[in-house]
Design a protein around this motif. Structure first.
Motif, PDB file in Angstrom:
ATOM      1  N   ALA A 131       0.834  -1.198   0.000  1.00  0.00           N
ATOM      2  CA  ALA A 131       0.000   0.000   0.000  1.00  0.00           C
ATOM      3  C   ALA A 131       0.871   1.251   0.000  1.00  0.00           C
ATOM      4  O   ALA A 131       0.455   2.317  -0.436  1.00  0.00           O
ATOM      5  N   ASN A 189      -0.301  -4.720   2.646  1.00  0.00           N
ATOM      6  CA  ASN A 189      -1.746  -4.916   2.812  1.00  0.00           C
ATOM      7  C   ASN A 189      -2.057  -6.384   2.509  1.00  0.00           C
ATOM      8  O   ASN A 189      -1.994  -6.812   1.377  1.00  0.00           O
ATOM      9  N   SER A 224      -4.866  -9.270   2.556  1.00  0.00           N
ATOM     10  CA  SER A 224      -6.320  -9.353   2.690  1.00  0.00           C
ATOM     11  C   SER A 224      -6.855 -10.717   2.275  1.00  0.00           C
ATOM     12  O   SER A 224      -6.271 -11.413   1.459  1.00  0.00           O
ATOM     13  N   SER A 272      -9.090  -7.137   5.797  1.00  0.00           N
ATOM     14  CA  SER A 272      -7.729  -6.848   5.344  1.00  0.00           C
ATOM     15  C   SER A 272      -6.957  -6.194   6.478  1.00  0.00           C
ATOM     16  O   SER A 272      -7.544  -5.660   7.421  1.00  0.00           O
ATOM     17  N   ILE A 299      -3.288  -4.032   7.594  1.00  0.00           N
ATOM     18  CA  ILE A 299      -2.128  -3.240   7.196  1.00  0.00           C
ATOM     19  C   ILE A 299      -0.973  -3.586   8.136  1.00  0.00           C
ATOM     20  O   ILE A 299      -1.121  -3.517   9.356  1.00  0.00           O
TER      21      ILE A 299
HETATM   22  C1  LIG Z   1      -6.150  -3.357   1.232  1.00  0.00           C
HETATM   23  O1  LIG Z   1      -6.637  -4.262   0.266  1.00  0.00           O
HETATM   24  C2  LIG Z   1      -8.059  -4.371   0.239  1.00  0.00           C
HETATM   25  C3  LIG Z   1      -8.433  -5.448  -0.758  1.00  0.00           C
HETATM   26  O2  LIG Z   1      -7.695  -5.376  -1.930  1.00  0.00           O
HETATM   27  C4  LIG Z   1      -8.649  -3.009  -0.128  1.00  0.00           C
HETATM   28  O3  LIG Z   1     -10.051  -3.087  -0.134  1.00  0.00           O
HETATM   29  C5  LIG Z   1      -8.180  -1.968   0.884  1.00  0.00           C
HETATM   30  O4  LIG Z   1      -8.640  -0.681   0.495  1.00  0.00           O
HETATM   31  C6  LIG Z   1      -6.665  -1.941   0.958  1.00  0.00           C
HETATM   32  N1  LIG Z   1      -6.245  -1.025   2.013  1.00  0.00           N
HETATM   33  C7  LIG Z   1      -5.325  -0.063   1.807  1.00  0.00           C
HETATM   34  C8  LIG Z   1      -5.025   0.813   2.957  1.00  0.00           C
HETATM   35  O5  LIG Z   1      -4.753   0.072   0.740  1.00  0.00           O
END
Ligand SMILES: *[C@@H]1O[C@H](CO)[C@@H](O)[C@H](O)[C@H]1NC(C)=O
Length: 184
Positions: A39, A64, A66, A106, A108
């Motif tokens: 991320a 990230n 998930s 998900s 972080i």
């Molecule tokens: C982490 O991944 C999930 C699924 O791909 C997404 O929905 C979420 O926004 C992501 N979080 C960040 C902080 O990028």
């Protein structure tokens, strides 16, 4: 003879029914592997020593992780992240495991990847100096996970590996400008 044939037939029928049930459950649940993405990332420092090509570096990666499944929880039995430059391993970190990820959840995870006195072949050290000078540094991170999927009473485990190419600006406070991730 007849008795054996009947037992055989019943057993085959049972196998077919079990196969069909598993297939239906799979189609209904559509199990998917977890996803791993970067991320964000910050390149805090890169020092290429001279004359010996020893490298010190400091990078923060915001990963990230998930679970895209809507009907299935997963457990990460083990998780490790490694940092590479030009195919050479620069740093590694194990994540605290096991940890559970509920359906659709998900997480972080901030990773502090520190390279300390890593010996690089001279041509890679030169490439690193040039990339820093050109304000475009390319690293690769690899996440290796042992994932356990839980479907009611049925558990199965597999290894998953994710690769991300990260493109950052020069340190200090180099920012992530591009990334490309793939999962196997
Ligand atoms: C982490 O991944 C999930 C699924 O791909 C997404 O929905 C979420 O926004 C992501 N979080 C960040 C902080 O990028």
């Amino acid at each position: 003879m007849w008795c054996a044939a009947i037992v055989c037939f019943a057993f085959s029928l049972l196998l077919i029914v079990a196969g069909v049930v598993i297939l239906i459950v799979f189609l209904a649940v559509k199990p998917r592997a977890p996803s791993f993405d970067a991320a964000g990332a910050t390149l805090n420092a890169v020092y290429v020593g001279s004359p010996a090509p020893y490298v010190n570096g400091d990078m923060t990666v915001v990963a990230n992780v998930s679970n895209p499944n809507q009907k299935m929880d997963v457990v990460f039995r083990s998780a490790a992240v490694e940092l590479f430059f030009g195919g050479r391993r620069m740093a590694a970190q194990a994540l605290p495991a096991p940890f559970v990820q509920r359906r659709g959840q998900s997480q972080i995870i901030s990773l502090h990847m520190v390279s300390s006195q890593v010996a690089l072949p001279p041509e890679l050290a030169v490439a690193m100096v040039n990339q820093v000078r050109n304000n475009r540094v390319v690293y690769t991170i690899r996440g290796t996970f042992k994932v356990q999927a839980k479907l009611w009473f049925w558990h199965y485990t597999y290894w998953m590996s994710a690769l991300c190419d990260l493109e950052l600006t020069a340190p200090p406070s180099g920012v992530l400008i591009a990334r490309r991730c793939s999962t196997r």
